[in-house]
Design a protein around this motif. Structure first.
Motif, short mmCIF file in Angstrom:
data_model
loop_
_atom_site.label_atom_id
_atom_site.label_comp_id
_atom_site.label_asym_id
_atom_site.label_seq_id
_atom_site.Cartn_x
_atom_site.Cartn_y
_atom_site.Cartn_z
N TRP A 89 0.85 -1.19 0.00
CA TRP A 89 0.00 0.00 0.00
C TRP A 89 0.88 1.24 0.00
N SER A 90 0.43 2.28 -0.63
CA SER A 90 1.14 3.56 -0.57
C SER A 90 0.11 4.65 -0.27
N VAL A 91 0.57 5.71 0.32
CA VAL A 91 -0.28 6.85 0.64
C VAL A 91 0.25 8.04 -0.13
N ARG A 92 -0.66 8.78 -0.76
CA ARG A 92 -0.28 9.90 -1.61
C ARG A 92 -1.12 11.13 -1.28
N LEU A 93 -0.50 12.27 -1.14
CA LEU A 93 -1.23 13.53 -1.03
C LEU A 93 -1.59 13.95 -2.44
N GLU A 94 -2.87 14.10 -2.72
CA GLU A 94 -3.33 14.47 -4.04
C GLU A 94 -3.45 15.99 -4.10
N ILE A 141 -12.90 6.71 -3.08
CA ILE A 141 -12.72 6.66 -1.62
C ILE A 141 -14.02 6.29 -0.94
#
Length: 156
Positions: A10-15, A26
């Motif tokens: 999993w990765s987390v990204r600020l859009e 989401i």
């Protein structure tokens, strides 16, 4: 996990510039979870518009229904403010909520808006976030229909 099977990465990204499709993506797992817990949320939209003589929208009420309640997301009148239209919009929204068999209405506002307006319409404070934004409070109100939504809307 059995041998040979790898865990998902999993990765987390600020859009920086989120678009509506991201919101839909989401929201999907949340809706699936909620519907599994409480099926048939009976979701819908409600809009009442205030228009000028030329038919342009100058204000109105925007709401969403689900789980037996109406959430008033927006109530704005702009140049039409101060003519009793806010009361009319809320009365018409309540009448439609009752027609849909809902049990009440909830909304939020700030202390710099007109919280007394909602109190005069029979709403009760059910929550408050102090100093949001600084120097003001955000207030949550609810109005449950004593008759469970089966009676008529209040008179004008």
């Amino acid at each position: 996990m059995s041998a040979g099977m790898e865990a998902p990465v999993w990765s987390v990204r600020l859009e920086a510039e989120p678009d509506p499709a991201m919101r839909v993506a989401i929201l999907a797992p949340l809706v699936a979870h909620n519907e599994a817990q409480v099926p048939n949320g009976n979701w819908g939209l409600l809009a009442l518009t205030v228009r000028d003589a030329g038919g342009a929208i100058v204000g109105g009420l925007w709401g969403r229904t689900g789980y037996g309640m109406l959430f008033v997301e927006l109530l704005a009148l702009g140049p039409a403010r101060g003519r009793g239209l806010g009361r009319r919009l809320m009365r018409d929204a309540e009448a439609e909520a009752r027609r849909r068999g809902l049990s009440g209405i909830w909304l939020d506002t700030w202390t710099f808006q007109v919280p007394g307006f909602y109190q005069r319409l029979g709403f009760t404070e059910c929550g408050r976030i102090r100093d949001d934004p600084p120097g003001h409070d955000r207030i949550f109100y609810v109005k449950r229909f004593a008759d469970g939504g089966t009676g008529p809307a209040p008179p004008p």
